[in-house]
Motif scaffolding. Sequence first.
Motif, PDB file in Angstrom:
ATOM      1  N   LYS A 150     -28.923   2.607 -11.453  1.00 54.82           N
ATOM      2  CA  LYS A 150     -27.724   3.383 -11.735  1.00 54.82           C
ATOM      3  C   LYS A 150     -26.754   2.605 -12.605  1.00 54.82           C
ATOM      4  CE  LYS A 150     -28.122   5.695  -7.333  1.00 54.82           C
ATOM      5  NZ  LYS A 150     -27.712   5.727  -5.963  1.00 54.82           N
ATOM      6  N   LYS A 151     -26.635   1.328 -12.362  1.00 54.37           N
ATOM      7  CA  LYS A 151     -25.604   0.537 -13.019  1.00 54.37           C
ATOM      8  C   LYS A 151     -26.121  -0.239 -14.225  1.00 54.37           C
ATOM      9  CE  LYS A 151     -23.035   0.061  -8.773  1.00 54.37           C
ATOM     10  NZ  LYS A 151     -22.462  -0.832  -7.796  1.00 54.37           N
ATOM     11  N   SER A 152     -27.306   0.051 -14.671  1.00 55.07           N
ATOM     12  CA  SER A 152     -27.851  -0.675 -15.807  1.00 55.07           C
ATOM     13  C   SER A 152     -27.145  -0.243 -17.085  1.00 55.07           C
ATOM     14  CB  SER A 152     -29.354  -0.401 -15.923  1.00 55.07           C
ATOM     15  OG  SER A 152     -29.875  -1.044 -17.040  1.00 55.07           O
ATOM     16  N   SER A 153     -26.849  -1.206 -17.935  1.00 50.96           N
ATOM     17  CA  SER A 153     -26.162  -0.889 -19.181  1.00 50.96           C
ATOM     18  C   SER A 153     -27.144  -0.463 -20.272  1.00 50.96           C
ATOM     19  CB  SER A 153     -25.357  -2.096 -19.657  1.00 50.96           C
ATOM     20  OG  SER A 153     -26.228  -3.182 -19.885  1.00 50.96           O
ATOM     21  N   VAL A 154     -28.426  -0.654 -20.033  1.00 48.47           N
ATOM     22  CA  VAL A 154     -29.424  -0.263 -21.022  1.00 48.47           C
ATOM     23  C   VAL A 154     -30.055   1.073 -20.639  1.00 48.47           C
ATOM     24  CG1 VAL A 154     -29.971  -2.603 -21.765  1.00 48.47           C
ATOM     25  CG2 VAL A 154     -31.214  -1.618 -19.864  1.00 48.47           C
ATOM     26  N   GLU A 155     -30.429   1.828 -21.657  1.00 52.26           N
ATOM     27  CA  GLU A 155     -31.025   3.145 -21.425  1.00 52.26           C
ATOM     28  C   GLU A 155     -32.454   3.027 -20.909  1.00 52.26           C
ATOM     29  OE1 GLU A 155     -31.738   7.311 -23.898  1.00 52.26           O
ATOM     30  OE2 GLU A 155     -31.075   5.518 -24.948  1.00 52.26           O
ATOM     31  N   ASN A 156     -33.165   2.002 -21.383  1.00 49.38           N
ATOM     32  CA  ASN A 156     -34.555   1.792 -20.994  1.00 49.38           C
ATOM     33  C   ASN A 156     -34.677   0.482 -20.226  1.00 49.38           C
ATOM     34  OD1 ASN A 156     -35.369   4.073 -22.591  1.00 49.38           O
ATOM     35  ND2 ASN A 156     -35.027   2.772 -24.357  1.00 49.38           N
ATOM     36  N   VAL A 157     -35.230   0.561 -19.060  1.00 46.21           N
ATOM     37  CA  VAL A 157     -35.374  -0.599 -18.192  1.00 46.21           C
ATOM     38  C   VAL A 157     -36.835  -1.029 -18.215  1.00 46.21           C
ATOM     39  CG1 VAL A 157     -35.121  -1.425 -15.822  1.00 46.21           C
ATOM     40  CG2 VAL A 157     -33.511   0.255 -16.733  1.00 46.21           C
ATOM     41  N   GLN A 158     -37.082  -2.307 -18.378  1.00 47.14           N
ATOM     42  CA  GLN A 158     -38.447  -2.798 -18.381  1.00 47.14           C
ATOM     43  C   GLN A 158     -38.773  -3.392 -17.018  1.00 47.14           C
ATOM     44  OE1 GLN A 158     -39.399  -5.133 -21.786  1.00 47.14           O
ATOM     45  NE2 GLN A 158     -41.575  -5.055 -21.378  1.00 47.14           N
ATOM     46  N   LEU A 159     -39.929  -3.013 -16.479  1.00 49.90           N
ATOM     47  CA  LEU A 159     -40.407  -3.503 -15.189  1.00 49.90           C
ATOM     48  C   LEU A 159     -41.747  -4.184 -15.371  1.00 49.90           C
ATOM     49  CD1 LEU A 159     -39.906  -0.341 -12.912  1.00 49.90           C
ATOM     50  CD2 LEU A 159     -38.374  -2.275 -13.130  1.00 49.90           C
ATOM     51  N   SER A 160     -42.071  -5.047 -14.448  1.00 50.24           N
ATOM     52  CA  SER A 160     -43.431  -5.580 -14.411  1.00 50.24           C
ATOM     53  C   SER A 160     -44.310  -4.532 -13.734  1.00 50.24           C
ATOM     54  CB  SER A 160     -43.468  -6.894 -13.624  1.00 50.24           C
ATOM     55  OG  SER A 160     -43.230  -6.644 -12.247  1.00 50.24           O
ATOM     56  N   THR A 161     -45.603  -4.661 -13.904  1.00 49.87           N
ATOM     57  CA  THR A 161     -46.500  -3.700 -13.254  1.00 49.87           C
ATOM     58  C   THR A 161     -46.408  -3.831 -11.728  1.00 49.87           C
ATOM     59  OG1 THR A 161     -48.341  -5.258 -13.531  1.00 49.87           O
ATOM     60  CG2 THR A 161     -48.095  -3.529 -15.191  1.00 49.87           C
ATOM     61  N   GLU A 162     -46.118  -5.030 -11.257  1.00 43.68           N
ATOM     62  CA  GLU A 162     -45.954  -5.248  -9.813  1.00 43.68           C
ATOM     63  C   GLU A 162     -44.706  -4.514  -9.299  1.00 43.68           C
ATOM     64  OE1 GLU A 162     -46.483  -9.052  -6.946  1.00 43.68           O
ATOM     65  OE2 GLU A 162     -45.062  -9.304  -8.591  1.00 43.68           O
ATOM     66  N   GLN A 163     -43.614  -4.604 -10.045  1.00 43.58           N
ATOM     67  CA  GLN A 163     -42.393  -3.892  -9.658  1.00 43.58           C
ATOM     68  C   GLN A 163     -42.613  -2.381  -9.673  1.00 43.58           C
ATOM     69  OE1 GLN A 163     -39.918  -5.758 -12.665  1.00 43.58           O
ATOM     70  NE2 GLN A 163     -38.586  -6.603 -11.058  1.00 43.58           N
ATOM     71  N   PHE A 164     -43.381  -1.904 -10.636  1.00 44.84           N
ATOM     72  CA  PHE A 164     -43.688  -0.468 -10.702  1.00 44.84           C
ATOM     73  C   PHE A 164     -44.446  -0.021  -9.453  1.00 44.84           C
ATOM     74  CE2 PHE A 164     -46.776   2.859 -11.971  1.00 44.84           C
ATOM     75  CZ  PHE A 164     -45.870   3.902 -12.101  1.00 44.84           C
ATOM     76  N   THR A 165     -45.393  -0.817  -9.028  1.00 45.08           N
ATOM     77  CA  THR A 165     -46.152  -0.497  -7.809  1.00 45.08           C
ATOM     78  C   THR A 165     -45.215  -0.442  -6.607  1.00 45.08           C
ATOM     79  OG1 THR A 165     -48.110  -1.557  -8.730  1.00 45.08           O
ATOM     80  CG2 THR A 165     -48.081  -1.209  -6.352  1.00 45.08           C
ATOM     81  N   TRP A 166     -44.279  -1.388  -6.526  1.00 44.15           N
ATOM     82  CA  TRP A 166     -43.300  -1.384  -5.435  1.00 44.15           C
ATOM     83  C   TRP A 166     -42.426  -0.133  -5.508  1.00 44.15           C
ATOM     84  CZ3 TRP A 166     -41.500  -7.035  -6.601  1.00 44.15           C
ATOM     85  CH2 TRP A 166     -42.475  -7.929  -6.154  1.00 44.15           C
ATOM     86  N   LEU A 167     -42.032   0.261  -6.705  1.00 48.70           N
ATOM     87  CA  LEU A 167     -41.208   1.453  -6.897  1.00 48.70           C
ATOM     88  C   LEU A 167     -41.933   2.694  -6.376  1.00 48.70           C
ATOM     89  CD1 LEU A 167     -38.580   2.621  -8.147  1.00 48.70           C
ATOM     90  CD2 LEU A 167     -39.866   2.900 -10.271  1.00 48.70           C
ATOM     91  N   LEU A 168     -43.216   2.798  -6.654  1.00 51.20           N
ATOM     92  CA  LEU A 168     -44.006   3.932  -6.151  1.00 51.20           C
ATOM     93  C   LEU A 168     -44.053   3.953  -4.629  1.00 51.20           C
ATOM     94  CD1 LEU A 168     -47.076   4.035  -8.552  1.00 51.20           C
ATOM     95  CD2 LEU A 168     -45.197   5.677  -8.417  1.00 51.20           C
ATOM     96  N   GLU A 169     -43.986   2.775  -4.026  1.00 48.11           N
ATOM     97  CA  GLU A 169     -44.019   2.665  -2.566  1.00 48.11           C
ATOM     98  C   GLU A 169     -42.651   2.891  -1.929  1.00 48.11           C
ATOM     99  OE1 GLU A 169     -46.714   2.326  -0.624  1.00 48.11           O
ATOM    100  OE2 GLU A 169     -47.929   2.470  -2.443  1.00 48.11           O
ATOM    101  N   GLY A 170     -41.596   3.000  -2.755  1.00 45.63           N
ATOM    102  CA  GLY A 170     -40.274   3.287  -2.226  1.00 45.63           C
ATOM    103  C   GLY A 170     -39.324   2.110  -2.148  1.00 45.63           C
ATOM    104  N   TYR A 171     -39.750   0.931  -2.597  1.00 49.11           N
ATOM    105  CA  TYR A 171     -38.881  -0.238  -2.565  1.00 49.11           C
ATOM    106  C   TYR A 171     -37.874  -0.175  -3.712  1.00 49.11           C
ATOM    107  CZ  TYR A 171     -42.199  -2.173   0.740  1.00 49.11           C
ATOM    108  OH  TYR A 171     -43.000  -2.369   1.832  1.00 49.11           O
ATOM    109  N   ASP A 172     -36.652  -0.562  -3.435  1.00 52.05           N
ATOM    110  CA  ASP A 172     -35.611  -0.609  -4.456  1.00 52.05           C
ATOM    111  C   ASP A 172     -35.712  -1.950  -5.172  1.00 52.05           C
ATOM    112  OD1 ASP A 172     -33.338  -0.631  -6.021  1.00 52.05           O
ATOM    113  OD2 ASP A 172     -32.098   0.324  -4.488  1.00 52.05           O
ATOM    114  N   VAL A 173     -36.398  -1.970  -6.294  1.00 49.31           N
ATOM    115  CA  VAL A 173     -36.660  -3.229  -6.993  1.00 49.31           C
ATOM    116  C   VAL A 173     -35.397  -3.823  -7.611  1.00 49.31           C
ATOM    117  CG1 VAL A 173     -39.072  -2.663  -7.439  1.00 49.31           C
ATOM    118  CG2 VAL A 173     -37.354  -2.055  -9.131  1.00 49.31           C
ATOM    119  N   TRP A 174     -34.319  -3.053  -7.695  1.00 57.77           N
ATOM    120  CA  TRP A 174     -33.076  -3.575  -8.257  1.00 57.77           C
ATOM    121  C   TRP A 174     -32.251  -4.329  -7.217  1.00 57.77           C
ATOM    122  CZ3 TRP A 174     -35.381   0.986  -9.344  1.00 57.77           C
ATOM    123  CH2 TRP A 174     -35.881   1.091 -10.634  1.00 57.77           C
TER     124      TRP A 174
END
Length: 118
Positions: free
Chosen positions: A80-104
């Motif tokens: 929500k508070k990111s100043s950039v329009e596009n956020v880059q994640l690692s593939t590991e963070q993406f997997t965590w995001l799918l599982e419901g973890y707040d990677v931020w």
Amino acid sequence: MKSPKEFKGVFLHRDPVDMRKAINGLSVIVQEAGMGDLMGPYLFVFCGKRRDVMKVLYFDRSGFALWQKRLEKDKFPWPKKSSVENVQLSTEQFTWLLEGYDVWKMKPHAELKFEKVC
């Protein structure tokens, strides 16, 4: 969907997207937002206002693929508070995001640097 580990990186579009958009509409967003090489080994991730649906666009050798996940009760954590329009994640963070973890909110231990060992 292919394993996220098969991709070099993940580009997440921070702003909500109309979830009625399909491959062509999402491809335009990737190009206009400068999210990265559309035909490269990357995942492009989008979410709607309600944050209960996520769409993932990628190029798979001979064409585009679009994958969707819809949550029945929860919402996807989203930056929500990111100043950039596009956020880059690692593939590991993406997997965590799918599982419901707040990677931020997840923070690793601080990196320590020593001049000498006592």
